[in-house]
Structure formats: structure tokens, C-alpha cells
Design an enzyme around this catalytic site. Structure first.
Site, mmCIF file in Angstrom:
data_model
loop_
_atom_site.group_PDB
_atom_site.id
_atom_site.type_symbol
_atom_site.label_atom_id
_atom_site.label_comp_id
_atom_site.label_asym_id
_atom_site.label_seq_id
_atom_site.Cartn_x
_atom_site.Cartn_y
_atom_site.Cartn_z
ATOM 1 C CE LYS A 81 64.951 87.192 52.344
ATOM 2 N NZ LYS A 81 65.907 87.477 53.397
ATOM 3 C CB THR A 108 74.981 88.461 57.926
ATOM 4 O OG1 THR A 108 74.413 89.501 57.136
ATOM 5 C CG2 THR A 108 73.874 87.626 58.531
ATOM 6 C CB SER A 128 71.342 96.599 54.649
ATOM 7 O OG SER A 128 71.799 95.579 53.803
ATOM 8 C CE LYS A 147 66.121 89.060 60.062
ATOM 9 N NZ LYS A 147 66.891 88.396 58.996
ATOM 10 C CG ASN A 180 77.644 86.849 53.209
ATOM 11 O OD1 ASN A 180 77.010 87.235 54.186
ATOM 12 N ND2 ASN A 180 78.604 87.572 52.675
ATOM 13 C CE LYS A 228 68.127 97.416 53.199
ATOM 14 N NZ LYS A 228 68.233 96.499 52.056
HETATM 15 P P1 NAD Z 1 74.611 81.622 50.613
HETATM 16 O O1 NAD Z 1 73.922 81.303 49.355
HETATM 17 O O2 NAD Z 1 75.844 82.476 50.561
HETATM 18 O O3 NAD Z 1 74.987 80.269 51.401
HETATM 19 C C1 NAD Z 1 74.091 79.266 51.711
HETATM 20 C C2 NAD Z 1 74.907 78.074 52.192
HETATM 21 O O4 NAD Z 1 74.031 77.055 52.670
HETATM 22 C C3 NAD Z 1 75.763 77.441 51.108
HETATM 23 O O5 NAD Z 1 77.025 77.075 51.670
HETATM 24 C C4 NAD Z 1 74.988 76.173 50.726
HETATM 25 O O6 NAD Z 1 75.830 75.141 50.223
HETATM 26 C C5 NAD Z 1 74.442 75.817 52.091
HETATM 27 N N1 NAD Z 1 73.273 74.937 52.042
HETATM 28 C C6 NAD Z 1 72.145 75.054 51.295
HETATM 29 N N2 NAD Z 1 71.326 74.008 51.538
HETATM 30 C C7 NAD Z 1 71.963 73.245 52.460
HETATM 31 C C8 NAD Z 1 71.650 72.038 53.116
HETATM 32 N N3 NAD Z 1 70.478 71.414 52.869
HETATM 33 N N4 NAD Z 1 72.539 71.534 54.009
HETATM 34 C C9 NAD Z 1 73.708 72.175 54.261
HETATM 35 N N5 NAD Z 1 74.060 73.312 53.671
HETATM 36 C C10 NAD Z 1 73.208 73.835 52.786
HETATM 37 O O7 NAD Z 1 73.511 82.288 51.576
HETATM 38 P P2 NAD Z 1 73.750 83.212 52.843
HETATM 39 O O8 NAD Z 1 73.664 84.620 52.375
HETATM 40 O O9 NAD Z 1 74.923 82.735 53.610
HETATM 41 O O10 NAD Z 1 72.401 82.914 53.642
HETATM 42 C C11 NAD Z 1 72.255 81.785 54.492
HETATM 43 C C12 NAD Z 1 71.054 82.012 55.389
HETATM 44 O O11 NAD Z 1 71.255 83.235 56.119
HETATM 45 C C13 NAD Z 1 69.718 82.182 54.674
HETATM 46 O O12 NAD Z 1 68.696 81.679 55.517
HETATM 47 C C14 NAD Z 1 69.575 83.697 54.564
HETATM 48 O O13 NAD Z 1 68.216 84.102 54.420
HETATM 49 C C15 NAD Z 1 70.145 84.100 55.894
HETATM 50 N N6 NAD Z 1 70.598 85.491 55.972
HETATM 51 C C16 NAD Z 1 71.556 85.975 55.131
HETATM 52 C C17 NAD Z 1 71.992 87.285 55.268
HETATM 53 C C18 NAD Z 1 73.092 87.847 54.426
HETATM 54 O O14 NAD Z 1 73.474 89.006 54.662
HETATM 55 N N7 NAD Z 1 73.665 87.112 53.497
HETATM 56 C C19 NAD Z 1 71.399 88.128 56.233
HETATM 57 C C20 NAD Z 1 70.425 87.584 57.089
HETATM 58 C C21 NAD Z 1 70.042 86.268 56.946
#
Ligand code: NAD
Length: 427
Positions: free
Chosen positions: A107, A191, A357, A95, A222, A71
Site C-alpha cells: 500500500k 469494489t 485489478s 485479501k 467510488n 499489490k
Molecule cells: P473515495 O475517495 O472515492 O471516497 C471516499 C468517500 O468517503 C468520500 O465520499 C468522502 O467524502 C467520504 N469520507 C471521507 N471521510 C469521511 C468521514 N469522516 N465521514 C463520512 N464520509 C467520509 O475512496 P474510495 O475509493 O471509495 O475508498 C473508500 C474506502 O474503501 C477506503 O477505506 C478504501 O481504502 C477502501 N477501498 C477502496 C477500493 C477501491 O477500489 N476504490 C478497494 C478496496 C477498498
């Protein structure tokens, strides 16, 4: 001289080494965790809107299926590469194990800059990926989900392509789908809300409350946008916010009205320009400066390795809640612990996503639909009990005179569960 890029898989393995050193089991029992069970790399050919064909590399790392089907998310990003995915897949195995789910870890991603392609080009790219890997995924084999730069729409196309190849629509092949085609209520916000639930647990342990807390959030995707909005709703003050358009900080707090406007559209998937915050009195800072400004809480919710040793030395927050995966290097995590900063590790802090999920997958398999309240109540209760489990592990080491970090407790809990299942299967 250009700074050397930190290898996230090596960071993850350093953290694994620390946990193994704390275990009473021999180190050799954990050796298999260093390698993924399977790594898939495929060249994807997809058509541009003008009819030309172009290529991108797609990956899926299937780390461990000891506890159940793999997953984990799919990210579309120009810097996607195998070492990063190895770390992320390994963390997914941890996790799901910490939460006691019947799932393993994986992943994937495509090395592509999605901003350069139209929606229809990205849909064709997703279909090409599904065609290339469809025999290696499936509701009992490997279940992808959204991650950086992918969303419910990507999952809709993914599920549709998989259904067409199998002559039957099977929603449980991916999670994070739109509601209309089998998504779960509460998944979109899971999340971010889980991050705040982890923050509340950490604050409660320290006898503090979220009301009036001064919070810095890195990333308005997100995770970051929804976490920030929930923190505002609970009476916290956002003093810093950043995304790829810049990092902004205001010690007295950024206007909640303006922030809500920006974050609500970010949470809905729009890319927002944060420069308008300068007009509202916020200062634009470099990333390391931004991360180390005065605040009670820092929520890194962007990408890996944002908090290195230099940042950890000067970081001022009392709590770091890891919304992103791997935002602290191993050395930084250790330094923060020495400095008395509470770090709630990614494998728990952002586990709300994989938890819901899982609930989505269960609903799909049962052809059932749960209410949003039921989903979010179950999530909050599970995250809280997982947090208490980690505190118990910490306390059990403390009794033996050893102070361990929450991350070490989390790793210990996960790797023991995976090893136990692994050994049972080996016979
Ligand atoms: P996303 O694409 O929706 O958002 C990423 C954000 O980070 C954007 O606002 C982008 O502008 C910003 N960003 C990227 N590089 C940056 C930088 N150098 N400085 C400042 N901001 C920056 O992605 P997401 O889904 O919100 O995921 C963010 C993190 O959370 C990732 O590490 C992802 O693996 C982790 N994550 C996400 C989920 C999920 O359900 N979406 C679950 C667990 C973990």
C-alpha cells in the site's frame, strides 16, 4: 480532552493475535507477518502552476511478496502516515491470500491534501513519485492501484511516467487505468458491486433478501456510491448516506430519485454536497449518531476506525458490510459479534477491487480484453466461493465448540496460505 487517535496497525496486529491464538501452528510461525518486507519513504519535489517548487512525503509499504508481486492502492490524503499504510499493506496481503491470487500485499500514498492542488500540479506530483520509486515497482514487483482520492486518471499518469522511464509503455505496472490505455471493463465499479455481492451472501446465509432492506452507507466515493446505487437497483432502500459534507438519515428512506442523481455524479468522481437531502426530509446527524440509526444493514465505505466500542454498543443494523478498509476497531468487531451482528470483514467485503485489478493485470500481460460480463461474473463467483470458504472454517471451529467471527476465519485462511508459501520459499 482530545480523543486519542487509534493506531490502525496496532488494531490489525490485535486481530492477527486473535487469529494466531486460534491456529494449531506455533505463534512463532507467524511472527514475520508483523513487519513489512520493505518500507519506502521519499521526499517529493513538485512544481506549482506559478513556478514555485513545493514538497510532499510519499510512501510505499511492501508487506509480503510470499504469494507474488505486491499489490495495493495509492491514496492521496493529508493524514497519510506510515502506521496507517502498514495496516493497509498487511490487509492487502490477507485479501489476495483469501482469494487465492498469485499476488502479495502493499500500500502506498502521499501525505497531501489534493483539494489544494490543480490537476496539472497533481499530475506532476504523481510523476515525481514514480521517478522516486520506479526501481521498486513493476508488473512483476509491485503493482499499485487507485484508492482514496486517486482514480483512473492518476493511474494513467503513473503508467505513462513509468513507461517513459523504461522506454516502453507497460500497462501492467498499475491497475485501475482508464479503458483507453489498458484498463479493464468492470474495474471502476468492481469494489462497490463486490460489497453488494458480499451483502447478498450474508443475507442469503441468514435466509433474507436484499429487496426491501434498509441500508445506511457511509461515504459516497467510488465504493460507497456504487454500492448504494446497486443496492437501490436491487430493490433496497437507502435510509442514510454521508460524506465529508455531512451525514443524513431518514427512517422512511431517502428519495431514490434524488439519491440516484447525487450518487451517479459521485460515482463518476464529482464531489457532491449532501445538504440538499435536508430539503427532502432527511435529518443531519453527527457521525456516531448516524452510524447507529435503525437499519438492516450498515455499509461503512469511508475511512478506518469509524466504528469504535461506543458505536458498536448502540449500533442497530443486523449486518455490517465493510466497504472501507478497517472501519471497525478490534474491540468493536468483537462487541458486534457478541451482540449477534454479522460483520463481513473488509478483507472479503471490498476484495472485488483487487480481484478485478488482478483480472486487469492478467489481461494486460496477455494483451487481451475481456467483456464486462465475463469480468463481473468471474468476480461474483470468486467472492461467493471465498465467502463459503469462510463459513466452512467457522463451521469447523463450531464443531470443536468454538464460535469464531468471520474476520477470524478470514485471517486464519489468509495467514496459513502466506505461511505455507513463506516456508516453501525459505527451503
Ligand atoms: P473515495 O475517495 O472515492 O471516497 C471516499 C468517500 O468517503 C468520500 O465520499 C468522502 O467524502 C467520504 N469520507 C471521507 N471521510 C469521511 C468521514 N469522516 N465521514 C463520512 N464520509 C467520509 O475512496 P474510495 O475509493 O471509495 O475508498 C473508500 C474506502 O474503501 C477506503 O477505506 C478504501 O481504502 C477502501 N477501498 C477502496 C477500493 C477501491 O477500489 N476504490 C478497494 C478496496 C477498498
Amino acid at each position: 480532552m482530545k480523543a486519542m487517535k487509534i493506531n490502525p496497525h496496532l488494531e490489525a496486529m490485535k486481530m492477527l493475535d486473535e487469529a494466531i491464538a486460534l491456529s494449531t501452528r506455533p505463534a512463532s510461525d507467524f511472527e514475520f507477518l508483523r513487519q513489512a518486507e520493505r518500507e519506502i519513504c521519499v521526499r517529493l519535489n513538485f512544481q506549482r502552476d506559478d513556478g514555485r517548487w513545493t514538497q510532499a512525503l510519499g510512501y510505499r509499504v511492501q508487506h509480503s511478496s510470499d504469494l507474488g508481486p505486491y499489490k495495493g492502492g495509492l491514496r492521496y490524503h493529508p493524514e497519510v502516515e506510515i502506521e496507517e499504510l502498514r495496516a493497509l499493506a498487511f490487509w492487502m496481503s490477507l485479501k489476495t491470500a483469501i482469494l487465492g491470487l498469485p499476488l502479495g500485499g502493499g500500500k502506498g500514498g502521499i501525505a497531501v491534501d489534493p483539494s489544494l492542488y490543480s490537476a496539472s500540479e497533481l499530475a506532476r506530483l504523481t510523476r515525481a513519485f514514480v521517478e522516486a520509486i520506479h526501481l521498486d515497482i513493476g508488473p512483476d514487483r509491485d503493482i499499485p492501484a487507485p484508492d482514496v482520492n486517486t482514480n483512473a486518471q492518476t493511474m494513467a499518469v503513473f503508467a505513462d511516467a513509468y513507461g517513459k522511464l523504461n522506454a516502453a509503455y507497460e500497462p501492467a505496472v498499475v491497475t485501475g487505468k482508464p479503458l483507453a490505455i489498458g484498463g479493464s471493463l468492470g474495474r471502476h465499479e468492481a469494489t462497490g458491486l463486490g460489497v453488494i455481492s458480499a451483502l447478498k451472501s450474508a443475507l442469503a446465509t441468514a435466509g433474507r433478501s436484499i429487496e426491501g432492506c434498509r441500508i445506511i452507507v457511509q461515504g459516497t466515493g467510488n465504493v460507497g456510491a456504487i454500492a448504494a446505487l446497486e443496492a437501490l437497483r436491487l430493490g433496497a432502500m437507502i435510509v442514510g448516506v454521508s460524506n465529508t459534507t455531512g451525514s443524513f438519515y431518514a427512517p422512511e428512506g431517502i428519495s431514490p430519485e434524488l439519491l440516484k442523481l447525487l450518487l451517479e455524479s459521485a460515482a463518476a468522481g464529482a464531489s457532491v454536497q449532501l445538504a440538499v437531502l435536508e430539503g427532502a426530509g432527511a435529518k443531519r446527524l453527527s457521525t456516531p449518531e448516524f452510524l447507529s440509526q435503525a437499519a438492516d444493514v450498515l455499509i461503512p465505505a469511508a475511512l478506518e476506525n469509524q466504528i469504535d466500542l461506543d458505536v458498536a454498543d448502540v449500533l442497530q443494523a443486523d449486518f455490517v458490510i465493510e466497504g472501507a478498509n478497517g472501519p471497525c476497531t478490534q474491540e468493536a468487531d468483537r462487541r458486534l459479534f457478541e451482540r449477534g451482528v454479522v460483520v463481513v470483514p473488509d478483507v472479503l467485503a471490498n476484495a472485488g477491487g483487487v480481484l478485478v485489478s488482478y483480472y486487469e493485470w492478467v489481461q494486460n500481460r496477455q494483451r487481451d480484453v475481456w467483456s464486462r460480463d465475463l469480468v463481473l461474473e468471474r468476480m461474483a463467483a470468486k467472492l461467493e466461493s471465498a465467502y463459503q470458504d469462510l463459513l466452512e472454517i467457522q463451521a469447523s471451529y463450531e464443531k470443536k465448540g468454538q464460535k469464531i467471527r468471520l474476520r477470524e476465519a478470514a485471517y486464519l485462511s489468509a495467514i496459513h496460505r502466506i505461511v505455507e508459501a513463506h516456508e516453501l520459499r525459505l527451503g
